[in-house]
Design a protein around this motif. Structure first.
Motif, PDB file in Angstrom:
ATOM      1  N   MET A   1       0.643  -0.873  -0.099  1.00 18.05           N
ATOM      2  CA  MET A   1      -0.084   0.053  -0.094  1.00 18.05           C
ATOM      3  C   MET A   1       1.492   0.911  -0.285  1.00 18.05           C
ATOM      4  N   SER A   2       0.595   2.492  -1.074  1.00 17.52           N
ATOM      5  CA  SER A   2       1.622   3.744  -1.099  1.00 17.52           C
ATOM      6  C   SER A   2       1.157   4.009   0.048  1.00 17.52           C
ATOM      7  N   LEU A   3       1.809   5.724   0.104  1.00 21.58           N
ATOM      8  CA  LEU A   3       1.480   6.439   1.649  1.00 21.58           C
ATOM      9  C   LEU A   3       1.052   7.230   0.657  1.00 21.58           C
ATOM     10  N   THR A   4       0.449   7.046   2.180  1.00 18.24           N
ATOM     11  CA  THR A   4      -1.131   8.969   1.117  1.00 18.24           C
ATOM     12  C   THR A   4      -0.223  10.220   0.794  1.00 18.24           C
ATOM     13  N   LEU A   5       0.643  10.740   0.244  1.00 23.40           N
ATOM     14  CA  LEU A   5       1.160  12.623   1.193  1.00 23.40           C
ATOM     15  C   LEU A   5       0.203  13.203   0.436  1.00 23.40           C
ATOM     16  N   PRO A   6       0.387  14.664   1.279  1.00 22.57           N
ATOM     17  CA  PRO A   6      -0.514  15.669   0.182  1.00 22.57           C
ATOM     18  C   PRO A   6       0.177  16.161  -0.891  1.00 22.57           C
ATOM     19  N   PRO A   7      -0.655  16.932  -1.780  1.00 30.72           N
ATOM     20  CA  PRO A   7       0.372  17.492  -2.746  1.00 30.72           C
ATOM     21  C   PRO A   7       1.985  18.113  -2.640  1.00 30.72           C
ATOM     22  N   ARG A   8       2.184  18.342  -3.619  1.00 29.28           N
ATOM     23  CA  ARG A   8       3.455  18.893  -3.477  1.00 29.28           C
ATOM     24  C   ARG A   8       3.192  20.175  -4.302  1.00 29.28           C
ATOM     25  N   VAL A   9       3.932  21.633  -4.096  1.00 24.19           N
ATOM     26  CA  VAL A   9       3.849  22.818  -4.783  1.00 24.19           C
ATOM     27  C   VAL A   9       5.637  23.059  -5.077  1.00 24.19           C
ATOM     28  N   THR A  10       5.170  22.929  -6.478  1.00 20.71           N
ATOM     29  CA  THR A  10       6.720  23.690  -7.036  1.00 20.71           C
ATOM     30  C   THR A  10       6.955  25.071  -6.753  1.00 20.71           C
ATOM     31  N   ASP A  11       7.835  24.453  -7.332  1.00 25.91           N
ATOM     32  CA  ASP A  11       9.033  26.775  -6.580  1.00 25.91           C
ATOM     33  C   ASP A  11       8.130  27.564  -8.048  1.00 25.91           C
ATOM     34  N   ARG A  12       7.917  26.831  -9.201  1.00 26.10           N
ATOM     35  CA  ARG A  12       7.839  27.735 -10.039  1.00 26.10           C
ATOM     36  C   ARG A  12       6.283  28.416 -10.290  1.00 26.10           C
ATOM     37  N   ALA A  13       5.552  27.209  -9.052  1.00 28.57           N
ATOM     38  CA  ALA A  13       4.434  27.747  -9.079  1.00 28.57           C
ATOM     39  C   ALA A  13       4.123  28.860  -7.438  1.00 28.57           C
ATOM     40  N   PHE A  14       4.948  28.744  -6.509  1.00 28.87           N
ATOM     41  CA  PHE A  14       5.026  29.478  -5.341  1.00 28.87           C
ATOM     42  C   PHE A  14       5.629  30.685  -6.115  1.00 28.87           C
ATOM     43  N   ALA A  15       6.758  30.640  -7.370  1.00 26.67           N
ATOM     44  CA  ALA A  15       7.073  31.574  -7.203  1.00 26.67           C
ATOM     45  C   ALA A  15       6.667  32.537  -8.584  1.00 26.67           C
ATOM     46  N   ARG A  16       4.716  31.754  -9.228  1.00 29.59           N
ATOM     47  CA  ARG A  16       4.029  32.927 -10.127  1.00 29.59           C
ATOM     48  C   ARG A  16       3.229  33.803  -8.937  1.00 29.59           C
ATOM     49  N   LEU A  17       2.563  32.774  -7.564  1.00 32.90           N
ATOM     50  CA  LEU A  17       2.126  33.176  -6.441  1.00 32.90           C
ATOM     51  C   LEU A  17       2.802  34.302  -6.164  1.00 32.90           C
ATOM     52  N   ALA A  18       4.235  35.047  -5.514  1.00 34.37           N
ATOM     53  CA  ALA A  18       4.532  35.244  -5.412  1.00 34.37           C
ATOM     54  C   ALA A  18       4.613  36.699  -6.545  1.00 34.37           C
ATOM     55  N   GLU A  19       4.497  36.553  -7.739  1.00 34.79           N
ATOM     56  CA  GLU A  19       4.643  38.037  -8.827  1.00 34.79           C
ATOM     57  C   GLU A  19       3.154  38.397  -8.850  1.00 34.79           C
ATOM     58  N   ILE A  20       1.795  37.100  -8.753  1.00 31.03           N
ATOM     59  CA  ILE A  20       0.206  37.517  -8.812  1.00 31.03           C
ATOM     60  C   ILE A  20       0.637  39.101  -7.492  1.00 31.03           C
ATOM     61  N   ALA A  21       1.464  38.609  -6.513  1.00 31.53           N
ATOM     62  CA  ALA A  21       1.282  39.501  -4.772  1.00 31.53           C
ATOM     63  C   ALA A  21       2.161  40.488  -5.394  1.00 31.53           C
ATOM     64  N   GLU A  22       2.897  40.448  -6.049  1.00 33.88           N
ATOM     65  CA  GLU A  22       3.265  41.690  -6.169  1.00 33.88           C
ATOM     66  C   GLU A  22       2.703  42.255  -7.568  1.00 33.88           C
ATOM     67  N   ASP A  23       1.960  41.930  -8.437  1.00 33.12           N
ATOM     68  CA  ASP A  23       1.324  42.806  -9.034  1.00 33.12           C
ATOM     69  C   ASP A  23       0.135  43.631  -8.912  1.00 33.12           C
ATOM     70  N   THR A  24       0.206  42.742  -8.244  1.00 25.40           N
ATOM     71  CA  THR A  24      -1.810  42.902  -7.371  1.00 25.40           C
ATOM     72  C   THR A  24      -1.624  43.901  -6.113  1.00 25.40           C
ATOM     73  N   GLY A  25      -0.350  44.125  -5.421  1.00 28.31           N
ATOM     74  CA  GLY A  25      -0.316  44.397  -4.851  1.00 28.31           C
ATOM     75  C   GLY A  25      -0.787  43.439  -2.963  1.00 28.31           C
ATOM     76  N   GLU A  26      -1.640  42.622  -2.810  1.00 27.10           N
ATOM     77  CA  GLU A  26      -1.755  41.806  -1.735  1.00 27.10           C
ATOM     78  C   GLU A  26      -1.958  40.629  -1.926  1.00 27.10           C
ATOM     79  N   VAL A  27      -1.316  39.861  -0.605  1.00 28.38           N
ATOM     80  CA  VAL A  27      -0.931  38.300  -0.872  1.00 28.38           C
ATOM     81  C   VAL A  27      -1.952  38.023  -0.379  1.00 28.38           C
ATOM     82  N   LYS A  28      -2.575  36.884  -1.319  1.00 34.45           N
ATOM     83  CA  LYS A  28      -3.664  36.524  -1.386  1.00 34.45           C
ATOM     84  C   LYS A  28      -2.742  34.527  -1.780  1.00 34.45           C
ATOM     85  N   ALA A  29      -3.964  33.350  -1.169  1.00 27.77           N
ATOM     86  CA  ALA A  29      -3.279  32.217  -1.137  1.00 27.77           C
ATOM     87  C   ALA A  29      -3.864  31.337  -1.817  1.00 27.77           C
TER      88      ALA A  29
END
Length: 110
Positions: A1-29
């Motif tokens: 039976m395989s171990l169930t792990l939460p999803p993994r978020v790539t550095d590229r996805a986190f970097a895009r979130l940071a860009e969105i926050a910079e563009d909009t001026g607000e940090v959202k999840a």
């Protein structure tokens, strides 16, 4: 039976979130949810949102990705990434639980 792990978020996805926050001026999840519907039975709902008390929070450098308790089992061992292609730039889910998916990549079945 395989171990169930939460999803993994790539550095590229986190970097895009940071860009969105910079563009909009607000940090959202980024909320990644699974809902019934779509052409294959389930579809992803990906949007900017505020955290809720029962969310699983994946965090890096102050950027957060949220997954609600109902969606979490559907996203076990998945990878949340950001893709820039000719058809456009978007957050994408590589989900090993999906037995099939549609061409647009937002709908899947299990």
């Amino acid at each position: 039976m395989s171990l169930t792990l939460p999803p993994r978020v790539t550095d590229r996805a986190f970097a895009r979130l940071a860009e969105i926050a910079e563009d909009t001026g607000e940090v959202k999840a980024l909320r990644v949810a699974v809902e019934g519907g779509g052409c294959s039975g389930f579809q992803y709902d990906i949007r900017l949102d505020e955290p809720a008390s029962d969310d699983t929070v994946l965090e890096k450098d102050g950027m957060k990705v949220l997954i609600d308790a109902v969606s979490l089992p559907f996203l076990a061992n998945a990878v949340i990434d950001f893709s820039e292609e000719l058809i456009g730039a978007r957050f994408v889910i590589e989900n090993p639980n999906a037995s099939s998916s549609c061409g647009c990549g937002t709908s899947f079945s299990m």
